[in-house]
Design a protein around this motif. Structure first.
Motif, PDB file in Angstrom:
ATOM      1  N   TYR A  58       0.834  -1.193   0.000  1.00 17.01           N
ATOM      2  CA  TYR A  58       0.000   0.000   0.000  1.00 17.01           C
ATOM      3  C   TYR A  58       0.870   1.245   0.000  1.00 17.01           C
ATOM      4  CZ  TYR A  58      -3.832  -3.135   0.972  1.00 17.01           C
ATOM      5  OH  TYR A  58      -4.757  -4.136   0.876  1.00 17.01           O
ATOM      6  N   GLY A  59       0.528   2.197  -0.852  1.00 15.90           N
ATOM      7  CA  GLY A  59       1.246   3.458  -0.921  1.00 15.90           C
ATOM      8  C   GLY A  59       0.727   4.424   0.133  1.00 15.90           C
ATOM      9  N   PRO A  60       1.351   5.599   0.245  1.00 11.03           N
ATOM     10  CA  PRO A  60       0.981   6.559   1.287  1.00 11.03           C
ATOM     11  C   PRO A  60      -0.430   7.140   1.127  1.00 11.03           C
ATOM     12  CG  PRO A  60       2.561   7.521  -0.239  1.00 11.03           C
ATOM     13  CD  PRO A  60       2.443   6.070  -0.587  1.00 11.03           C
ATOM     14  N   HIS A  61      -1.006   7.042  -0.054  1.00 12.89           N
ATOM     15  CA  HIS A  61      -2.346   7.593  -0.286  1.00 12.89           C
ATOM     16  C   HIS A  61      -3.404   6.500  -0.406  1.00 12.89           C
ATOM     17  CE1 HIS A  61      -0.506  11.484  -0.765  1.00 12.89           C
ATOM     18  NE2 HIS A  61       0.320  10.980  -1.664  1.00 12.89           N
ATOM     19  N   GLY A  62      -3.100   5.306   0.070  1.00 18.06           N
ATOM     20  CA  GLY A  62      -4.054   4.213   0.047  1.00 18.06           C
ATOM     21  C   GLY A  62      -4.078   3.417  -1.238  1.00 18.06           C
ATOM     22  N   LYS A  63      -3.280   3.827  -2.227  1.00 20.79           N
ATOM     23  CA  LYS A  63      -3.214   3.086  -3.474  1.00 20.79           C
ATOM     24  C   LYS A  63      -2.459   1.789  -3.229  1.00 20.79           C
ATOM     25  CE  LYS A  63      -2.174   3.938  -8.303  1.00 20.79           C
ATOM     26  NZ  LYS A  63      -1.649   4.893  -9.263  1.00 20.79           N
ATOM     27  N   TYR A  64      -2.907   0.694  -3.830  1.00 20.14           N
ATOM     28  CA  TYR A  64      -2.207  -0.559  -3.605  1.00 20.14           C
ATOM     29  C   TYR A  64      -1.469  -1.010  -4.868  1.00 20.14           C
ATOM     30  CZ  TYR A  64      -6.158  -2.912  -5.865  1.00 20.14           C
ATOM     31  OH  TYR A  64      -7.116  -3.315  -6.751  1.00 20.14           O
ATOM     32  N   PHE A  65      -0.387  -1.707  -4.655  1.00 14.43           N
ATOM     33  CA  PHE A  65       0.474  -2.185  -5.719  1.00 14.43           C
ATOM     34  C   PHE A  65       0.718  -3.673  -5.516  1.00 14.43           C
ATOM     35  CE2 PHE A  65       1.431   2.208  -4.820  1.00 14.43           C
ATOM     36  CZ  PHE A  65       1.466   2.792  -6.069  1.00 14.43           C
ATOM     37  N   THR A  66       0.767  -4.422  -6.601  1.00 20.31           N
ATOM     38  CA  THR A  66       1.115  -5.836  -6.526  1.00 20.31           C
ATOM     39  C   THR A  66       2.412  -6.058  -7.279  1.00 20.31           C
ATOM     40  OG1 THR A  66      -0.193  -6.326  -8.485  1.00 20.31           O
ATOM     41  CG2 THR A  66      -1.285  -6.584  -6.369  1.00 20.31           C
ATOM     42  N   GLU A  67       3.047  -7.184  -7.014  1.00 16.40           N
ATOM     43  CA  GLU A  67       4.292  -7.508  -7.693  1.00 16.40           C
ATOM     44  C   GLU A  67       4.020  -7.777  -9.170  1.00 16.40           C
ATOM     45  OE1 GLU A  67       6.405 -10.640  -5.740  1.00 16.40           O
ATOM     46  OE2 GLU A  67       5.875  -9.858  -3.774  1.00 16.40           O
ATOM     47  N   VAL A  68       4.983  -7.440  -9.995  1.00 16.51           N
ATOM     48  CA  VAL A  68       4.869  -7.687 -11.426  1.00 16.51           C
ATOM     49  C   VAL A  68       5.117  -9.170 -11.681  1.00 16.51           C
ATOM     50  CG1 VAL A  68       5.895  -7.190 -13.681  1.00 16.51           C
ATOM     51  CG2 VAL A  68       5.624  -5.369 -12.002  1.00 16.51           C
ATOM     52  N   VAL A  69       4.261  -9.778 -12.468  1.00 17.15           N
ATOM     53  CA  VAL A  69       4.439 -11.177 -12.829  1.00 17.15           C
ATOM     54  C   VAL A  69       5.196 -11.207 -14.142  1.00 17.15           C
ATOM     55  CG1 VAL A  69       3.285 -13.324 -13.426  1.00 17.15           C
ATOM     56  CG2 VAL A  69       2.298 -11.811 -11.696  1.00 17.15           C
ATOM     57  N   SER A  70       6.403 -11.755 -14.130  1.00 12.55           N
ATOM     58  CA  SER A  70       7.190 -11.775 -15.363  1.00 12.55           C
ATOM     59  C   SER A  70       6.825 -12.998 -16.192  1.00 12.55           C
ATOM     60  CB  SER A  70       8.688 -11.764 -15.043  1.00 12.55           C
ATOM     61  OG  SER A  70       9.038 -12.905 -14.314  1.00 12.55           O
ATOM     62  N   LYS A  71       6.768 -12.784 -17.492  1.00  4.33           N
ATOM     63  CA  LYS A  71       6.428 -13.834 -18.446  1.00  4.33           C
ATOM     64  C   LYS A  71       7.482 -13.863 -19.540  1.00  4.33           C
ATOM     65  CE  LYS A  71       2.093 -14.740 -17.004  1.00  4.33           C
ATOM     66  NZ  LYS A  71       1.371 -15.980 -16.999  1.00  4.33           N
ATOM     67  N   ASP A  72       7.703 -15.038 -20.087  1.00  2.00           N
ATOM     68  CA  ASP A  72       8.631 -15.200 -21.195  1.00  2.00           C
ATOM     69  C   ASP A  72       7.843 -15.260 -22.496  1.00  2.00           C
ATOM     70  OD1 ASP A  72      10.890 -15.345 -19.534  1.00  2.00           O
ATOM     71  OD2 ASP A  72      10.581 -17.496 -19.204  1.00  2.00           O
ATOM     72  N   PRO A  73       8.135 -14.361 -23.453  1.00  2.00           N
ATOM     73  CA  PRO A  73       7.434 -14.405 -24.741  1.00  2.00           C
ATOM     74  C   PRO A  73       8.001 -15.517 -25.622  1.00  2.00           C
ATOM     75  CG  PRO A  73       9.003 -12.609 -24.728  1.00  2.00           C
ATOM     76  CD  PRO A  73       9.056 -13.242 -23.364  1.00  2.00           C
ATOM     77  N   ILE A  74       7.119 -16.348 -26.171  1.00  2.00           N
ATOM     78  CA  ILE A  74       7.525 -17.449 -27.040  1.00  2.00           C
ATOM     79  C   ILE A  74       6.781 -17.314 -28.373  1.00  2.00           C
ATOM     80  CG2 ILE A  74       7.654 -19.972 -27.299  1.00  2.00           C
ATOM     81  CD1 ILE A  74       9.220 -18.960 -24.886  1.00  2.00           C
ATOM     82  N   PRO A  75       7.454 -16.846 -29.438  1.00  2.00           N
ATOM     83  CA  PRO A  75       6.801 -16.809 -30.751  1.00  2.00           C
ATOM     84  C   PRO A  75       6.415 -18.238 -31.148  1.00  2.00           C
ATOM     85  CG  PRO A  75       8.821 -15.528 -30.762  1.00  2.00           C
ATOM     86  CD  PRO A  75       8.805 -16.301 -29.481  1.00  2.00           C
ATOM     87  N   SER A  76       5.144 -18.442 -31.505  1.00  2.00           N
ATOM     88  CA  SER A  76       4.647 -19.800 -31.713  1.00  2.00           C
ATOM     89  C   SER A  76       3.653 -19.893 -32.857  1.00  2.00           C
ATOM     90  CB  SER A  76       3.946 -20.295 -30.442  1.00  2.00           C
ATOM     91  OG  SER A  76       4.825 -20.273 -29.346  1.00  2.00           O
ATOM     92  N   VAL A  77       3.480 -21.122 -33.334  1.00  2.00           N
ATOM     93  CA  VAL A  77       2.442 -21.476 -34.291  1.00  2.00           C
ATOM     94  C   VAL A  77       1.523 -22.438 -33.558  1.00  2.00           C
ATOM     95  CG1 VAL A  77       1.928 -22.492 -36.540  1.00  2.00           C
ATOM     96  CG2 VAL A  77       4.077 -21.264 -36.185  1.00  2.00           C
ATOM     97  N   ILE A  78       0.216 -22.135 -33.550  1.00  2.00           N
ATOM     98  CA  ILE A  78      -0.749 -22.916 -32.789  1.00  2.00           C
ATOM     99  C   ILE A  78      -1.843 -23.392 -33.735  1.00  2.00           C
ATOM    100  CG2 ILE A  78      -2.357 -22.868 -30.839  1.00  2.00           C
ATOM    101  CD1 ILE A  78      -0.727 -20.137 -30.142  1.00  2.00           C
ATOM    102  N   GLN A  79      -2.043 -24.697 -33.802  1.00  2.00           N
ATOM    103  CA  GLN A  79      -3.126 -25.257 -34.603  1.00  2.00           C
ATOM    104  C   GLN A  79      -4.302 -25.537 -33.685  1.00  2.00           C
ATOM    105  OE1 GLN A  79      -3.270 -25.902 -38.087  1.00  2.00           O
ATOM    106  NE2 GLN A  79      -5.415 -26.117 -37.533  1.00  2.00           N
ATOM    107  N   THR A  80      -5.447 -24.917 -33.988  1.00  2.00           N
ATOM    108  CA  THR A  80      -6.655 -25.186 -33.226  1.00  2.00           C
ATOM    109  C   THR A  80      -7.553 -26.112 -34.053  1.00  2.00           C
ATOM    110  OG1 THR A  80      -7.948 -23.329 -34.077  1.00  2.00           O
ATOM    111  CG2 THR A  80      -6.511 -22.890 -32.189  1.00  2.00           C
ATOM    112  N   THR A  81      -8.708 -26.411 -33.527  1.00  2.00           N
ATOM    113  CA  THR A  81      -9.623 -27.303 -34.250  1.00  2.00           C
ATOM    114  C   THR A  81     -10.079 -26.721 -35.584  1.00  2.00           C
ATOM    115  OG1 THR A  81     -11.444 -26.398 -32.941  1.00  2.00           O
ATOM    116  CG2 THR A  81     -10.456 -28.464 -32.177  1.00  2.00           C
TER     117      THR A  81
END
Length: 103
Positions: free
Chosen positions: A5-28
């Motif tokens: 929580y910041g000094p003015h009541g604003k709340y912050f969460t941790e950043v969730v890091s993700k790895d980008p994977i260029p991909s080809v996806i076959q769906t139905t």
């Protein structure tokens, strides 16, 4: 995940890091070219078998028999996926793969 929580009541969460994977996806019904976002230090197979029922795909290009559609973001239902190949291992249509690599 911790909440701070910041000094003015604003709340912050941790950043969730993700790895980008260029991909080809076959769906139905379609083929999707785009960037999958995997949790840090997670394998693609783990992301497909575990967690929420949708995968985040950015810079997506969806191709079907009628043409193609592009979108900056899509949530792809895992139950419709037939196969996924990282672009670096895909030996398919080169122009579609180039689209994913343009980022």
């Amino acid at each position: 995940m911790a909440t701070h929580y910041g000094p003015h009541g604003k709340y912050f969460t941790e950043v969730v890091s993700k790895d980008p994977i260029p991909s080809v996806i076959q769906t139905t019904e379609n083929r999707v070219y785009g960037i999958l976002h995997l949790g840090a230090d997670r394998r693609l197979i783990d992301e497909l078998n575990e967690g929420p029922p949708f995968l985040a795909v950015t810079e997506a290009r969806v191709v079907d028999g009628k043409g193609e559609t592009k979108t900056g973001f899509m949530a792809l239902n895992k139950s419709h996926i037939i196969w996924v190949v990282p672009v670096e291992e895909f030996q398919g249509e080169q122009d579609a793969v180039d689209h994913v690599n343009e980022r």
